[in-house]
Design an enzyme around this catalytic site. Structure first.
Site, PDB file in Angstrom:
ATOM      1  N   GLU A   1       0.871  -1.161   0.000  1.00 27.15           N
ATOM      2  CA  GLU A   1       0.000   0.000   0.000  1.00 27.15           C
ATOM      3  C   GLU A   1       0.916   1.221   0.000  1.00 27.15           C
ATOM      4  O   GLU A   1       1.787   1.333   0.861  1.00 27.15           O
ATOM      5  CB  GLU A   1      -0.869  -0.026   1.269  1.00 27.15           C
ATOM      6  CG  GLU A   1      -1.928   1.032   1.254  1.00 27.15           C
ATOM      7  CD  GLU A   1      -2.783   1.023   2.516  1.00 27.15           C
ATOM      8  OE1 GLU A   1      -2.647   0.100   3.334  1.00 27.15           O
ATOM      9  OE2 GLU A   1      -3.583   1.962   2.653  1.00 27.15           O
TER      10      GLU A   1
ATOM     11  N   ARG B   1       5.354 -13.305   9.633  1.00 26.05           N
ATOM     12  CA  ARG B   1       5.993 -12.034   9.302  1.00 26.05           C
ATOM     13  C   ARG B   1       7.354 -11.940   9.964  1.00 26.05           C
ATOM     14  O   ARG B   1       7.631 -12.606  10.962  1.00 26.05           O
ATOM     15  CB  ARG B   1       5.108 -10.852   9.689  1.00 26.05           C
ATOM     16  CG  ARG B   1       4.829 -10.705  11.170  1.00 26.05           C
ATOM     17  CD  ARG B   1       3.870  -9.546  11.449  1.00 26.05           C
ATOM     18  NE  ARG B   1       4.487  -8.252  11.282  1.00 26.05           N
ATOM     19  CZ  ARG B   1       4.079  -7.346  10.374  1.00 26.05           C
ATOM     20  NH1 ARG B   1       3.074  -7.580   9.578  1.00 26.05           N
ATOM     21  NH2 ARG B   1       4.695  -6.198  10.287  1.00 26.05           N
TER      22      ARG B   1
ATOM     23  N   LYS C   1       4.606   0.825   9.315  1.00 24.20           N
ATOM     24  CA  LYS C   1       4.739   2.090   8.584  1.00 24.20           C
ATOM     25  C   LYS C   1       4.196   3.258   9.387  1.00 24.20           C
ATOM     26  O   LYS C   1       4.725   4.361   9.342  1.00 24.20           O
ATOM     27  CB  LYS C   1       3.990   1.996   7.247  1.00 24.20           C
ATOM     28  CG  LYS C   1       4.807   1.329   6.163  1.00 24.20           C
ATOM     29  CD  LYS C   1       4.056   1.336   4.852  1.00 24.20           C
ATOM     30  CE  LYS C   1       3.214   0.098   4.708  1.00 24.20           C
ATOM     31  NZ  LYS C   1       2.477  -0.006   3.475  1.00 24.20           N
TER      32      LYS C   1
END
Ligand code: ATP
Ligand code: MG
Length: 611
Positions: free
Chosen positions: A72, A315, A325
């Protein structure tokens, strides 16, 4: 197609103790089975292909392994993304496939062109060729496999109308509170919405009103009609579309309804004919909806069958590092770091400026393993990957980071006043063919302040009165003593040269010494600013407490240093340099004439955190 044999990854130097990293990779096995079975070779549409065929037209070979990396564009990529990039692009590469870079820009407002550009830069820098495809309009030239989710908004809208017509979706006008209560929880099944029984015609009319801006933001959502009693809460009629009056960076004000991520993402994968859609474990519970949606759309002939499959892996978490982020943006916006590319940031832009190379990051990702259960990887293994990749290739240089002057008191008498002796050293001892670097030795040299002690500490074999050491690549000297200023600070060290002991001459081994110190001659030393970076967070697992309290107050120490003359004109990028005894350094990419010569330390010679 047979899979090339891949030697098992070396176990990481510092794997999280609780989670032994498995050398084998379950994703390779899935892909190999699909290739052997020809799972995707016969991919086709049940009905009339419509728009989807148009999207697929540019995608030549349906049998190819087709992966994607879907960021994104709401921030810079970080080390966690590097893991996902490495996984997707290198699997595609290994199996002769391609990997798409897809900007997942379905939500308006948050996304910015700056981030799109930074993401492209990062992928290019990592150097994956699977990102490139033949350009059909100009054979022989390449174009990136680059896609924007927002280009599929028209298709997503039509797919929503299809679901409504098929009785598989409805417009719900409960308040958000009612919806939340009626969703139930882990122990309680949900309750059907009073709007659930609307007819397809009613739903279609209402959905078009949503699209045409006749309903206020939040007044209604489009929901899938699945099962409000499902044990998987994600299947309790999940939201597909919401009303949101916001300008989108790509589609402007064309839409006031936007697809939800969970609805958009499977469609993006299907339109791009992705074969294996890899994501992190948080999405495991979303997989049943992923399959439900694509099964329904395939039945309707809107997408090809078999559709892509989702696979989850753990992850990447690295100690002393934040991979969110949102939190990284907070550090930038509040000025705790000097931008997204601050060399302390775990962003790819920051790691690059710090001196990390694509090879080091890929080795780190490979060593961190691909597993189904999460864990933390020690920051030290990131540095170990850097050292292991740079040691064989980085040119060496001497640098004195905390300089104090050493005067060789018998130099003039032995060598002649003002004489400068030529010395040389291999550029890289592992690669003699790379040649040698040249520098001078004179009466006055810069040495490290910490290389002198008035009284010998236990185990210390460098300079103290009466001790002999070698000036590396030069002569043996015998320490006389040091001079301090009124404040007690060392200002000069004196020593005598031991004649006929120069490195590389027959007499070199005549005097045995235990200490070997690095230095640069005052006569040919270059001035440089050296920035020593450390872990940005002192907290081992940052992110759980107050972010600012977890920061390492000493993550940057700036030195006014001297470096050897071979570094004159050194450029940023590449493998940088190993400053002997000090670690791996690169020219700061932002240094200019005004800032002078600036070197960033990527990592020390060994892990010394906490010592
Ligand atoms: P953030 O919370 O930092 O915004 P995100 O997952 O929301 O992370 P995206 O831009 O959506 O960021 O991520 C793109 C891809 O990178 C996704 O497929 C995601 O699974 C993957 N990814 C993100 N963080 C990690 C991580 N720490 N380890 C492995 N993969 C990751
Ligand atoms: Mg995200």
């Amino acid at each position: 197609m047979s899979a090339p044999n891949k030697s098992p990854a070396k176990p990481p130097a510092h794997a999280a103790a609780s989670e032994p990293v498995k050398p084998s990779n379950f994703l390779r096995q899935v892909i190999e089975t699909d290739l052997a079975d020809g799972t995707y070779a016969g991919r086709q549409w049940a009905g009339s292909p419509g728009d989807a065929a148009h999207h697929a037209a540019g995608l030549a070979d349906p049998a190819k392994v087709r992966m994607r990396f879907p960021p994104e564009p709401n921030g810079y990529l970080h080390i966690g993304h590097a893991k996902s990039i490495w996984l997707n692009f290198s699997l595609a590469q290994e199996y002769g496939g391609v990997c798409h870079l897809r900007f997942d820009d379905t939500s308006p407002e948050k996304e910015e062109q700056e981030y799109v550009d930074a993401i492209r830069d990062a992928i290019e820098w990592l150097g994956y060729e699977t990102y490139l495809a033949d350009r059909p309009s100009a054979p022989g030239t390449m174009q990136p496999h680059e896609y924007f989710a927002s280009n599929y908004f028209d298709f997503m809208y039509r797919a929503a109308e299809y679901l409504i017509e098929a009785g598989l979706a409805y417009v719900d006008e409960q308040t958000p509170d009612q919806m939340r209560i009626n969703r139930g929880d882990f122990n309680t099944p949900g309750t059907n919405s009073p709007f659930r029984a609307r007819t397809p015609d009613e739903n279609l009319a209402r959905f078009r009103e949503m699209r045409d801006g006749q309903l206020a933001d939040g007044a209604a959502i489009l929901r899938a009609k699945i099962d409000m009693a499902s044990p998987n809460i994600n299947l309790r009629d999940p939201a597909l579309y919401r009303i949101r009056r916001a300008t989108h960076h790509n589609t402007g004000d064309k839409w006031c309804i936007y697809p939800m991520y969970t609805y958009a993402h499977p469609i993006e994968d299907a339109l791009e004919q992705i074969t294996h859609s890899i994501c992190t474990l948080e999405f495991e519970d979303q997989r049943p909806f992923y399959d439900w949606l694509l099964d329904r759309l395939a039945e309707g002939g809107l997408i090809a069958s078999p559709h892509p499959r989702q696979y989850e892996f753990a992850r990447l978490n690295v100690t002393h590092v934040i991979t969110s982020k949102r939190k990284l943006r907070q550090l930038v916006e509040e000025g705790h770091v000097d931008g997204w590319d601050d060399p302390r940031m775990p962003t790819l832009a920051g790691l690059r400026r710090r001196g990390y190379t694509p090879e080091a990051l890929k080795l780190f990702c490979e060593r961190s393993g691909v597993t189904k259960s999460g864990g933390w990887i020690d920051y030290a293994s990131l540095e170990a990957a850097l050292r292991d990749t740079l040691d064989p290739i980085a040119p060496r240089a001497m640098a004195v980071l905390d300089p104090v002057k050493l005067v060789i008191t018998n130099w003039d008498e032995l060598m002649g006043t003002g004489f400068l002796d030529d010395c040389s050293a291999p550029l890289n001892p592992h690669a003699p063919e790379a040649g040698r670097r040249q520098f001078k030795l004179g009466r006055d040299v810069w040495i490290e302040r910490t290389d002198y002690e008035e009284v010998q500490p236990k185990g210390f074999f460098r300079l103290f009165p009466g001790n002999k050491v070698r000036l590396k690549y030069g002569h043996v000297i015998e320490c006389i003593g040091g001079t301090k200023d009124a404040a007690g600070r060392l200002v000069e060290v004196q020593a005598r040269l031991v004649p006929d002991t120069k490195s590389g001459t027959p007499g070199a081994d005549a005097v045995k010494v235990k200490g070997n110190i690095t230095w640069v001659a005052v006569a040919d030393a270059l001035q440089a600013e050296v920035r020593l970076y450390e872990r940005l967070f002192a907290a081992e697992k940052p992110g759980s407490g107050e972010l600012l309290d977890e920061l390492n107050k000493d993550s940057l120490v700036t030195c006014s240093a001297f470096v050897e003359p071979s570094l004159d004109g050194a450029k940023d990028g590449g493998a940088g340099f190993q400053f002997e005894r000090h670690g791996y350094f690169v020219v700061d990419a932002k240094a200019d004439a005004a800032s002078g010569r600036v070197f960033n330390r990527a990592a020390g010679m060994k892990d010394s955190w906490g010592k």
